[in-house]
Design a protein around this motif. Structure first.
Motif, PDB file in Angstrom:
ATOM      1  N   GLN A  13      26.705  27.761  32.067  1.00 16.26           N
ATOM      2  CA  GLN A  13      27.285  26.666  31.299  1.00 16.26           C
ATOM      3  C   GLN A  13      28.565  26.118  31.935  1.00 16.26           C
ATOM      4  OE1 GLN A  13      27.877  26.528  27.061  1.00 16.26           O
ATOM      5  NE2 GLN A  13      26.058  27.788  26.692  1.00 16.26           N
ATOM      6  N   SER A  14      29.300  26.988  32.620  1.00 17.65           N
ATOM      7  CA  SER A  14      30.563  26.542  33.217  1.00 17.65           C
ATOM      8  C   SER A  14      30.336  25.405  34.203  1.00 17.65           C
ATOM      9  CB  SER A  14      31.265  27.716  33.907  1.00 17.65           C
ATOM     10  OG  SER A  14      31.661  28.687  32.966  1.00 17.65           O
ATOM     11  N   ASN A  15      29.245  25.491  34.997  1.00 11.80           N
ATOM     12  CA  ASN A  15      28.939  24.417  35.940  1.00 11.80           C
ATOM     13  C   ASN A  15      28.775  23.095  35.210  1.00 11.80           C
ATOM     14  OD1 ASN A  15      27.866  27.087  36.885  1.00 11.80           O
ATOM     15  ND2 ASN A  15      27.500  25.956  38.778  1.00 11.80           N
ATOM     16  N   ILE A  16      27.988  23.133  34.114  1.00 14.75           N
ATOM     17  CA  ILE A  16      27.702  21.922  33.351  1.00 14.75           C
ATOM     18  C   ILE A  16      28.986  21.374  32.714  1.00 14.75           C
ATOM     19  CG2 ILE A  16      26.351  20.950  31.461  1.00 14.75           C
ATOM     20  CD1 ILE A  16      24.652  21.883  33.810  1.00 14.75           C
ATOM     21  N   LEU A  17      29.786  22.267  32.147  1.00 14.18           N
ATOM     22  CA  LEU A  17      31.010  21.842  31.473  1.00 14.18           C
ATOM     23  C   LEU A  17      31.990  21.192  32.441  1.00 14.18           C
ATOM     24  CD1 LEU A  17      31.572  24.961  29.172  1.00 14.18           C
ATOM     25  CD2 LEU A  17      30.721  22.714  28.485  1.00 14.18           C
ATOM     26  N   MET A  18      32.133  21.781  33.634  1.00 13.96           N
ATOM     27  CA  MET A  18      33.075  21.224  34.605  1.00 13.96           C
ATOM     28  C   MET A  18      32.583  19.891  35.149  1.00 13.96           C
ATOM     29  SD  MET A  18      34.603  24.532  36.649  1.00 13.96           S
ATOM     30  CE  MET A  18      35.944  23.595  37.385  1.00 13.96           C
TER      31      MET A  18
END
Length: 525
Positions: free
Chosen positions: A339-344
């Motif tokens: 999810q971190s990839n998507i959020l950033m």
């Protein structure tokens, strides 16, 4: 004798001479002049322009270079010692070095006894005289003389005293710097350090420089080792261009010297990536994406755990701040993402996506499912942004496709082939039907789509296609294989990539094409 003392380490660029000896690296006179001005503006101390008289291009370069108004760098002409058994005053090549009228002249001489006896086929005594006479003559004529000791490390390992005697001859002639050359690129860093230290013991008070080649992938490491041993001049090329596998890469060694070793060698290091790209563009070479410091992927993060850590603390997976060298952090999205990839990614484009939200989970799952189908979002940030917008409800469909059709007609009477496309769509309740011809079916589709949308969205005239790539995903299916199409679009200020996948190359192209225009319109809403 001149002593290099105003900086801890001086940068000597030989892109315009040694760099052009690399396969596929060619520069016109105008190219060389542009690069020289850019190197000067960046803060390089010495710029080696070429070998006067070796070819018409270098003759013209030095004539034109006299008009350059360099603010920092000194221009150097490059050549060799006088010919054997020839008075230095009568040597035509030495005369051309003086006629170039550069403030600095760099000459090379033979350090390896093997080269003296087997290549030059002269005596050790005559070689020593050739070095001394040439340096002294150039010095007497008002030039700063840098002496490149060719094959020095091989020569030293073979016969240390002979190699040192060649350096002593150059020093006695008045050389301002003795540059030790690893011409074959086969020396190891520990050897470089040891031999550099021995040279400085044997010839104290004369600055030492280093010129390395990359045949063992150690060009930069060997240059760093020499500086650690006391060298005060580093020679190299931008992006490591040069003979065989290339020279010491200045775009790597400069940030190492400044950011890792604390040696102030450049004032505006953040211009480094621009300089790197400029030299690639001028020489018509593709930029190496994985280049240290300046490459597109130098600060790219793909694995979910890595991105999660970077989101919390960038230096957990970044050894320097990307902006220090003019680069930027790049978060990649793929089936490896968390999810971190998507959020950033969402944050970078100004979309508010909440961690753990249904929308974030849906985007991540869609990415993983589509990557399994053959999509790739690493270079298709535009398609990913559209996906996020749709999940967030931050999306308004600009048109509704009814149908499209393409055709290709090949004539037998010598008439040029014709590619044609028709597009039927609705913008709101208004139908549009357009036909266009193009250079290939994708170009025809692009023209027909634009013609249909332009009455409603005239701003799409600002969008151009700057790249189109096709990749067969599963070749074992032969002509039925899935095709991935990546399109890069631009509005002159920003580029964005979009992707389409299908068993039909035209359908894959259409998906990527529509996404590119769709994203532009979403951002303009």
């Amino acid at each position: 004798m001149s002593v290099l003392s105003d900086k801890p380490v001086h940068l000597y660029d030989t892109t315009l001479r040694d760099g052009t000896q690399g396969e596929g690296f060619q520069l016109s006179v105008f190219d060389k002049l542009r690069i020289a001005e850019r190197l000067d503006g960046f803060g390089i101390d010495y710029i080696e322009g070429g070998w006067p008289g070796s070819n018409p291009k270098d003759v013209e370069f030095f004539q034109e270079a006299k008009k350059l108004k360099l603010g920092h760098a000194k221009l150097a002409a490059f050549g060799s010692t006088r010919r054997m058994n020839t008075p230095v005053e009568e040597d035509a090549q030495v005369r051309l070095l003086l006629e170039a009228e550069t403030p600095v002249v760099t000459i090379f001489g033979k350090s390896w006894e093997l080269h003296v006896t087997e290549v030059l086929r002269t005596t050790v005594e005559e070689n020593i005289a050739m070095i001394y006479d040439t340096v002294a003559h150039l010095k007497k004529n008002g030039r700063e003389v840098i002496y490149d000791a060719e094959h020095f490390f091989d020569g030293y390992k073979d016969a240390p005293q002979h190699a040192l005697n060649t350096l002593k001859a150059a020093a006695e002639g008045g050389a301002s710097c003795l540059v030790l050359c690893d011409t074959n690129g086969g020396t190891l860093p520990a050897e470089v350090m040891e031999i550099c230290a021995e040279v400085q013991k044997a010839i104290p008070g004369v600055p030492v420089g280093i010129h390395t080649h990359n045949d063992c992938e150690l060009g930069v490491a060997n240059a760093v080792a020499a500086v650690q041993a006391g060298a005060v001049q580093v020679q190299g090329t931008i992006n490591g261009y040069g003979e065989r596998t290339g020279n010491c890469n200045l775009t790597s060694v400069i940030p190492i010297l400044q950011l890792k070793m604390g040696l102030k060698v450049i004032g505006e290091l953040e211009k480094l990536q621009d300089l790197s790209y400029f030299v690639d563009d001028v020489s018509n070479n593709p930029h190496f994406a994985r280049a240290a410091f300046v490459g597109r992927t130098a600060f790219a993060h793909k694995g979910g755990m890595h991105v999660n850590a970077v989101q919390k603390l960038a230096r957990s997976y970044e050894h320097i701040e990307p902006g220090a060298v003019g680069n930027e952090q790049n978060i990649l999205v793929s089936e490896l993402s968390g999810q971190s990839n998507i959020l950033m990614k969402a944050e970078q484009v100004g979309l508010a996506l909440e961690k753990g939200s249904a929308e974030a989970k849906a985007v991540l799952q869609t990415v993983k499912d589509r990557e399994n189908e053959g999509y790739s979002y690493e270079a298709a940030g535009g398609s990913l942004e559209l996906l996020i917008r749709r999940e967030l409800g931050n999306y308004e469909k600009p048109f509704e496709l009814k149908e499209y059709h393409t055709s290709f007609r090949q004539y037998r009477d010598g008439h040029n082939p014709v590619c044609e496309a028709t597009v039927k769509l609705y913008v709101g309740e208004v139908p549009e039907y357009t036909v266009a011809e193009g250079h290939g079916v994708v170009n025809a589709l692009d023209k027909a789509l634009r013609a249909a949308l332009r009455p409603f969205y005239p701003e799409i005239s600002d969008v151009t296609l700057v790249d189109y790539k096709v990749r067969i995903i599963d070749g074992h299916d032969a002509t039925a294989a899935k095709t991935r199409v990546l399109i890069v679009s631009s509005d002159g200020k920003e580029n964005w990539g979009t992707v389409g996948v299908s068993e039909n190359i035209i359908e894959a192209s259409w998906i990527a094409l529509v996404d590119g225009i769709d994203l532009f319109l979403q951002r303009r809403k």
